[in-house]
Design an enzyme around this catalytic site. Structure first.
Site, short mmCIF file in Angstrom:
data_model
loop_
_atom_site.label_atom_id
_atom_site.label_comp_id
_atom_site.label_asym_id
_atom_site.label_seq_id
_atom_site.Cartn_x
_atom_site.Cartn_y
_atom_site.Cartn_z
N HIS A 193 31.18 22.21 39.93
CA HIS A 193 30.28 21.07 39.73
C HIS A 193 29.28 21.42 38.64
O HIS A 193 28.88 22.58 38.50
CB HIS A 193 29.53 20.74 41.03
CG HIS A 193 30.41 20.17 42.08
ND1 HIS A 193 30.67 18.84 42.19
CD2 HIS A 193 31.14 20.76 43.06
CE1 HIS A 193 31.49 18.61 43.21
NE2 HIS A 193 31.80 19.78 43.75
N ARG A 229 35.20 43.24 36.49
CA ARG A 229 34.92 43.99 35.25
C ARG A 229 36.15 44.81 34.91
O ARG A 229 36.99 45.10 35.77
CB ARG A 229 33.69 44.87 35.41
CG ARG A 229 33.81 45.93 36.46
CD ARG A 229 32.54 46.79 36.59
NE ARG A 229 32.67 47.75 37.66
CZ ARG A 229 33.34 48.91 37.57
NH1 ARG A 229 33.93 49.24 36.45
NH2 ARG A 229 33.40 49.72 38.61
#
Length: 170
Positions: free
Chosen positions: A93, A155
């Protein structure tokens, strides 16, 4: 209306099938607009929100319990594995807008990549060829080809060993 018809078909024709009936489930997905090439492996309890926004290349797999919330396109390349209970989420959203409208962006998982168990791949992400997203990783940025990523947020952990180098050590 299309979503309602798909929900009924999924409940009646897709979900109750034996695990080995991948070709049948691929045919059902095709009937609802999925672009599927060759033999693919969609599991019966893979929850596909919109088959018409799904592309699967030969050898690709949506494993058991996968959530494929594909408000926008999800593209799986050749030999891609999306392991059990992973979540491919193309929607979010716009939280800067007071109306909080739905916003979507495609996910592309390139040839030979592996999304391990319970990983999350967010909207707009491309996972490069031969990359690995380790179990329970949360991927919100693109993953380079051959990279191994993990954590929340994911990562870079290392690069995959070249396949030919591994075969020389066997």
């Amino acid at each position: 209306m299309r979503r309602l018809v798909w929900k009924v078909a999924r409940f009646m024709l897709y979900r109750p099938t034996p695990i080995a009936f991948h070709r049948w489930r691929a045919a059902v997905l095709r009937a609802f607009g999925a672009r599927i090439e060759g033999r693919v492996y969609p599991y019966p309890d893979a929850d596909i929100w919109a088959p018409w926004n799904l592309e699967m290349a030969p050898g690709s797999c949506l494993g058991s319990g996968v959530i494929c919330y594909n408000v926008a396109a999800v593209r799986l390349g050749h030999g891609v594995t999306v392991s059990q209970r992973s979540h491919l989420c193309t929607a979010t959203h716009d939280f800067d807008d007071p109306e909080f409208p739905l916003a979507g962006a495609s996910i592309c998982i390139k040839d030979g990549a592996w999304i391990a168990a319970e990983a999350f791949v967010g909207p707009g992400v491309t996972v490069g060829a031969q990359a690995v997203v380790v179990a329970r990783a949360v991927v919100v940025r693109d993953v380079p080809p051959g990279a191994v990523v993990g954590g929340n947020p994911a990562r870079h952990l290392r690069d995959r060993s070249p396949l030919n180098a591994r075969s020389n050590h066997s």
